[in-house]
Design an enzyme around this catalytic site. Structure first.
Site, short mmCIF file in Angstrom:
data_model
loop_
_atom_site.label_atom_id
_atom_site.label_comp_id
_atom_site.label_asym_id
_atom_site.label_seq_id
_atom_site.Cartn_x
_atom_site.Cartn_y
_atom_site.Cartn_z
N LYS A 21 -12.20 -11.32 -1.89
CA LYS A 21 -13.81 -10.96 -1.88
C LYS A 21 -13.96 -9.37 -1.71
O LYS A 21 -15.05 -9.12 -1.99
CB LYS A 21 -14.26 -11.36 -0.50
CG LYS A 21 -13.28 -10.92 0.84
CD LYS A 21 -14.15 -11.82 2.12
CE LYS A 21 -13.20 -12.22 3.06
NZ LYS A 21 -11.78 -11.51 3.44
N LYS A 45 0.93 -1.18 -0.09
CA LYS A 45 -0.03 0.12 -0.01
C LYS A 45 0.93 1.31 -0.07
O LYS A 45 0.54 2.34 -0.64
CB LYS A 45 -0.90 0.02 1.22
CG LYS A 45 -2.01 -1.16 1.02
CD LYS A 45 -3.04 -0.97 2.01
CE LYS A 45 -4.26 -1.99 1.97
NZ LYS A 45 -5.10 -2.05 0.64
N LYS A 79 -4.83 -13.15 -7.29
CA LYS A 79 -5.64 -13.85 -6.39
C LYS A 79 -7.20 -13.63 -6.22
O LYS A 79 -7.59 -12.50 -6.58
CB LYS A 79 -5.16 -13.92 -4.96
CG LYS A 79 -5.83 -14.64 -3.71
CD LYS A 79 -5.12 -14.19 -2.37
CE LYS A 79 -6.21 -13.38 -1.64
NZ LYS A 79 -5.92 -13.44 -0.25
N1 AQP Z 1 -8.01 -17.04 -3.36
C1 AQP Z 1 -7.79 -17.74 -2.21
N2 AQP Z 1 -7.57 -18.79 -2.43
C2 AQP Z 1 -7.17 -19.87 -1.29
N3 AQP Z 1 -7.33 -19.34 -0.04
C3 AQP Z 1 -7.99 -17.75 -0.03
N4 AQP Z 1 -7.93 -17.25 1.21
C4 AQP Z 1 -8.32 -16.03 0.80
N5 AQP Z 1 -8.48 -15.66 -0.39
C5 AQP Z 1 -8.01 -17.25 -1.01
C6 AQP Z 1 -8.11 -17.65 2.54
O1 AQP Z 1 -9.12 -17.45 3.15
C7 AQP Z 1 -8.80 -16.85 4.45
C8 AQP Z 1 -9.33 -15.28 4.43
O2 AQP Z 1 -8.44 -14.38 4.96
P1 AQP Z 1 -8.87 -12.92 5.08
O3 AQP Z 1 -10.28 -12.60 5.03
O4 AQP Z 1 -8.38 -12.69 6.43
O5 AQP Z 1 -8.11 -12.20 4.03
P2 AQP Z 1 -7.59 -12.45 2.60
O6 AQP Z 1 -6.56 -13.35 2.57
O7 AQP Z 1 -7.11 -11.25 2.15
O8 AQP Z 1 -8.92 -12.74 1.92
P3 AQP Z 1 -9.55 -12.07 0.75
O9 AQP Z 1 -10.76 -12.80 0.47
O10 AQP Z 1 -8.55 -11.79 -0.33
O11 AQP Z 1 -9.91 -10.70 1.37
P4 AQP Z 1 -9.73 -9.13 1.27
O12 AQP Z 1 -10.09 -9.00 -0.26
O13 AQP Z 1 -10.61 -8.54 2.19
O14 AQP Z 1 -8.35 -9.03 1.20
C9 AQP Z 1 -7.33 -16.72 4.48
O15 AQP Z 1 -6.90 -18.25 5.11
C10 AQP Z 1 -6.85 -16.77 3.24
O16 AQP Z 1 -5.62 -17.52 3.08
#
Ligand code: AQP
Length: 329
Positions: free
Chosen positions: A195, A111, A192
């Site tokens: 969400k 960031k 990746k």
């Molecule tokens: N694409 C992915 N494939 C496999 N595992 C995934 N996880 C997230 N995206 C994938 C796993 O889901 C958990 C969610 O963790 P988080 O919500 O703390 O944050 P994150 O990893 O940053 O997930 P997102 O979906 O990408 O959220 P945002 O967009 O808010 O940053 C973790 O165990 C992660 O490994």
């Protein structure tokens, strides 16, 4: 029983990536491990969340954990904000972390590199994450490849605390899945699936309409060849679909490749669309059953009580050791 801990931020609609990487595996672990699973809602505050959406995402996340097969009688399922000890331990552990360590964390570094205006929460959240983990003395913390760095920092901080004040925290091991640890965006398979992404075409949400989810699989970006083969560097699209196929069917990638020798991407995608559709359908049916009435509130209250019991004991121990409390016991 060995302990495991995991959390997901309620920062958007739960994706197929979250499900494959961080929900589905726990269903199979729940008989083998003592599990603490929480909705990381304090972490979600590092970026602005529209309050009504945050409430909806939080409720959906809890419901989807259960709908996916987690049994609240076996696992401790709770909201991070219901256990106040997390924030307090996060403060103590934050005082043990250096500016250098926190500024090397990828999310903060990325960031800053992009010149984004960021809140202090983005800088400090690894200390809260350390508290989330160390509070429960887990043996393992299942994480995606990109989160391994956090568990490394957590281990360093735990060791620092233990050597300064005496043995207090168990040193946790990161557990990175061999397949499914990083499901990619269906339209841009070098990125990746996330969400909080703005566009939803490359991202399957667990509560997507079943036909929409099938369409997203069928229109996933692949390559100009037509043989189903796992090669993440040269064929990232088809490799990502193979990972999804493999994790949802519990079959090896080699076995699936064999099945599609001499067949094109169309047949492979059609079959995968059916597999994804029927997985989502099962979850959505259960989701509808449990989101009526006060079932979820009762589950969260029971989970918070169980988590608080462990957290209070651990925080009291920490406070005795660091000298902040003057009570003998
Ligand atoms: N694409 C992915 N494939 C496999 N595992 C995934 N996880 C997230 N995206 C994938 C796993 O889901 C958990 C969610 O963790 P988080 O919500 O703390 O944050 P994150 O990893 O940053 O997930 P997102 O979906 O990408 O959220 P945002 O967009 O808010 O940053 C973790 O165990 C992660 O490994």
């Amino acid at each position: 029983m060995k302990r495991m801990l995991s959390g997901i931020k309620p920062t958007g609609r739960v994706t197929l990536g979250n499900y494959i990487g961080a929900i589905r595996p726990f269903v199979s672990y729940q008989d083998e491990y003592e599990m603490f699973i929480f909705v990381a809602n304090l972490h979600s505050m590092t970026i602005y969340q529209q309050p009504a959406e945050l409430r909806k995402n939080t409720k959906d996340l809890i419901a989807l954990y259960i709908a996916a097969g987690l049994d609240p009688n076996k696992v401790t399922l709770f909201l991070q904000s219901d256990v106040l000890e997390h924030a307090q331990l996060g403060w103590y552990l934050g005082c043990l972390a250096s500016m250098g360590e926190l500024s090397r964390m990828t999310q903060y570094k990325d960031k800053v590199a992009k010149g984004e205006v960021i809140g202090a929460g983005i800088f400090n959240y690894p200390s809260l994450m350390n508290a989330d983990i160390l509070m429960y003395d887990p043996d393992y913390v299942p994480v995606g490849e990109d989160q391994k760095q956090h568990v490394e920092l957590c281990r360093d901080i735990a060791e620092r605390f233990n050597s300064r004040y005496s043995e207090t925290f168990k040193i946790p091991e990161p557990l990175v899945a061999k397949v499914g640890g990083r499901i990619m965006d269906l339209q841009n398979p070098t990125k990746k699936m996330s969400k909080s992404e703005e566009t939803s075409k490359g991202c399957i949400y667990i509560l997507d309409d079943i036909n929409v989810s099938k369409k997203k699989i069928k229109s996933a970006v692949t390559d100009s060849e037509s043989y189903v083969h796992f090669d993440p560097i040269n064929k990232p699209g088809i490799s990502n679909l193979l990972e999804i196929y493999s994790t949802l069917t519990n079959r090896t990638i080699e076995d699936i490749e064999q099945q599609y020798v001499g067949k094109g991407y169309g047949e492979f995608k059609n079959d995968l669309a059916e597999i994804v559709g029927s997985e989502l359908e099962k979850i959505q049916t259960r989701y509808k059953e449990i989101t009526t009435g006060s079932y979820l509130d009762d589950i969260l209250e029971a989970g918070a009580q169980k988590a608080r019991f462990v957290a209070r004991k651990k925080l009291a121990k920490v406070e005795r050791k660091i000298g902040i409390t003057i009570k003998k016991r």
